[in-house]
Write an enzyme that holds these catalytic residues in place. Structure first.
Site, PDB file in Angstrom:
ATOM      1  CG  ASP A 131       0.400 -14.297   4.199  1.00 33.26           C
ATOM      2  OD1 ASP A 131       0.401 -12.639   3.545  1.00 33.26           O
ATOM      3  OD2 ASP A 131      -1.265 -14.440   3.986  1.00 33.26           O
TER       4      ASP A 131
ATOM      5  CG  ASP B 105      -1.043  -9.012   4.143  1.00 36.00           C
ATOM      6  OD1 ASP B 105      -0.328 -10.106   4.341  1.00 36.00           O
ATOM      7  OD2 ASP B 105      -2.119  -9.399   4.381  1.00 36.00           O
TER       8      ASP B 105
END
Ligand code: NAG
Ligand code: NAG
Ligand code: NAG
Ligand code: NAG
Ligand code: NAG
Length: 534
Positions: free
Chosen positions: A58, A278
């Site tokens: 992430d 992201d």
């Protein structure tokens, strides 16, 4: 507050200026696995003896955490331990942890509870991870990163084994909740540098073909065989200038966006926007007026479905060659429609996998990142980007080292002017004009110069509710590059604090991927600053 900011900036500069040994050839390659068309995971080993754990990579968060094998949210544990509670409430909804790689702290002789307070992170869809901070023996592709602080989630309600947060340390979830340690720490990418494994906190993210082969994450180096055309280096933008002096998120400047197919092309806007990159987001999120234009480009009959939280329309034909074109000035990244279409598991309408935001924020998740080769340099606040070249072997060779000052031999400094402040989204020309982003046929855009995009149809922030969609996999991509413009310096301006959105895969009823909700990672950047001076 200003003093605090300056002190913080100064200490950060000291850290960056420390004399690191210039050991060239230092890198670490971590293979990525695309799981359920939703997440990219990589493997780390924790404890003694080693326990293998697959963590979701992430770039939108900064903490590494693993799910404890005792997690009462696991249906397997709820059977053996009846009537468990969390935060005073009985746990009713459970997750299937059978396929996960959870961590059993009691089975590790080297495990150490740091005893510095609670680890907690939550999401707007209600999912959370809650536990404590620890260290242990940790290996990343046999590279020893022991001593790295990580969270042990005694309670975790999302069906993932854990997260490898590779964002800026100032995004760490160490403040703003009861029991928080209020103390930042060196997270995974930083530990790689501390240990001399890399000389700069920088990594190349190559997700590879979204429908096919796996990609990899390469710390400290770049593999030019994984992209085509040139690699351009852009400045990161600071989307929280009132809170931090430098970028706290992996965000850069989108110069414009449009779409085209064999019959038509259209520019949706060429107003600059800050876009968050992201990898923890499966799909993407964009201002609702842009999403409306995307949907109507696909079909005149597209309508927003309140119940699904996305635009729905007749499913596009298999040979629909529509692609969405993201213009970054020096470079264009094209994303094929097929990647963004959510196919119905019931009913006949397809969904558009771009979630409308009412705060105008952009998050480009995996569906975008697959088509770009991305190099994030957290020490020098730069993002380099090229058009990804899909390959059978997704492993990267560390052929080009990223230098301590951020120089990537062979990369070109981008000329595009960076975003500084939010402006109303307008169309004042074509992103397809006089640039190398050649359009094969041109039937002119339906928007005239300076058309002000109306936002009077503001939607509820794109929470994608339980739906009957899954992502479809139709055709591969086409990509194009272009040159343009000149660079100016970045300026700080007001921008409201907003949440960073991510898409979580939550329940899967019949084994199909169902995207249920976006979740918000709260940003405690404000308190981060104050905390750093104590
Ligand atoms: C570890 O052992 C303690 C004490 O027996 C127990 O309370 C805890 O649930 C165990 N943890 C795990 C992950 O099994
Ligand atoms: C669990 O909850 C049920 C219903 O509230 C109750 O009947 C049962 O006695 C409880 N079991 C235990 C072990 O507490
Ligand atoms: C999430 O965490 C924040 C910060 O601790 C807290 O204020 C908020 O109430 C939490 N949200 C939920 C839904 O638990
Ligand atoms: C939109 O709906 C009309 C009426 O049902 C239909 O004739 C037309 O083909 C639809 N357009 C598309 C692009 O499917
Ligand atoms: C772009 O279009 C021009 C004129 O149509 C053509 O000469 C050129 O080869 C095209 N370039 C690319 C990269 O397709």
């Amino acid at each position: 507050m200003i003093i605090a900011l300056m002190l913080y900036a100064a200490s950060a500069a000291l850290v960056r200026g420390a004399p690191f040994s210039k050991r060239n050839g230092n890198s670490l390659m971590m293979p990525l696995t695309h799981v359920d068309d939703s997440f990219y995971t990589t493997n780390l080993e924790f404890g003694n003896p080693l326990q293998s754990v697959d963590l979701v990579v992430d770039s939108g968060s900064a903490d590494t955490w693993v799910m404890s094998s005792s997690n009462p949210f696991c249906s397997s544990n709820s059977n053996t331990r009846s009537n468990q509670t969390y935060d005073g409430s009985r746990i009713t909804s459970t997750i299937d942890c059978q396929g996960l790689s959870t961590f059993n702290v009691n089975a590790s002789s080297s495990f150490r509870n740091l005893d510095i307070g609670r680890f907690y992170i939550n999401y707007t869809d209600g999912s959370l991870a809650d536990g404590y901070w620890a260290t242990d023996k940790v290996l990343a592709d046999s590279v020893d990163v022991s001593g790295m602080q990580f969270g042990v989630a005694e309670y975790a309600s999302a069906e993932i084994s854990g997260i490898l947060g590779i964002g800026f340390p100032r995004r760490e979830s160490v403040r703003g909740y009861t029991g928080a340690p209020n103390k930042f720490y060196d997270n995974f990418p930083q530990v790689l540098k501390d240990k001399g494994i890399i000389s700069t906190v920088a990594y190349s993210m190559y997700l590879n073909d979204p429908n096919g082969n796996s990609g990899s994450l390469l710390f400290g180096a770049v593999d030019p065989s994984k992209y085509s055309g040139k690699l351009y280096t852009f400045p990161m933008v600071n989307t929280y200038p009132n809170i931090v002096k430098v970028s706290a998120t992996l965000a850069m400047t989108l110069q414009g966006i449009g779409a085209r197919n064999k019959n038509q092309q259209q520019t949706f806007t060429n107003t600059k926007s800050a876009v968050l990159l992201d990898s923890g987001t499966s799909l993407m999120a964009a201002p609702q007026e842009i999403v409306a234009k995307m949907a109507h480009f696909i079909s005149e009959n597209a309508t927003y479905s309140e119940s699904d939280g996305v635009y729905t329309m007749e499913c596009p034909a298999d040979d629909d060659d529509t692609e969405f074109v993201f213009e970054f000035g020096d470079l264009f990244i094209s994303v094929p429609l097929s990647t963004l279409i959510l196919t119905p598991s019931s009913g006949s309408l397809c969904g558009l996998g771009v979630l409308p935001t009412e705060d105008e924020s952009w998050t480009l998740g995996d569906v975008f990142m697959s088509y770009a080769y991305l190099v994030f340099d957290l020490d020098n606040y730069q993002i380099s980007m090229a058009v990804a070249k899909f390959s059978k072997d997704g492993n990267q060779e560390a052929s080009v080292q990223i230098q301590s000052d951020g120089t990537i031999p062979g990369a070109i400094k981008a000329s595009a002017e960076p975003w500084t402040t939010n402006e109303p989204l307008t169309v004042s020309g074509s992103i397809f004009g006089n640039k190398k982003a050649n359009s094969t046929s041109v039937s002119s855009s339906s928007f005239t110069s300076s058309t002000r995009v109306r936002s009077d149809t503001a939607r509820e922030t794109g929470v994608m509710k339980a739906t009957s969609f899954k992502k479809s996999q139709i055709s591969p991509a086409l990509s194009h590059t272009a040159n343009s413009a000149s660079i100016l310096s970045t300026k700080s301006t007001d921008r409201p604090i907003s949440s960073v959105t991510s898409v979580a895969k939550s329940s899967s009823d019949t084994g199909k991927s169902v995207y249920t909700s976006i979740f918000t990672k709260y940003i405690y950047a404000a308190t981060t600053v104050a905390c750093n001076i104590s």
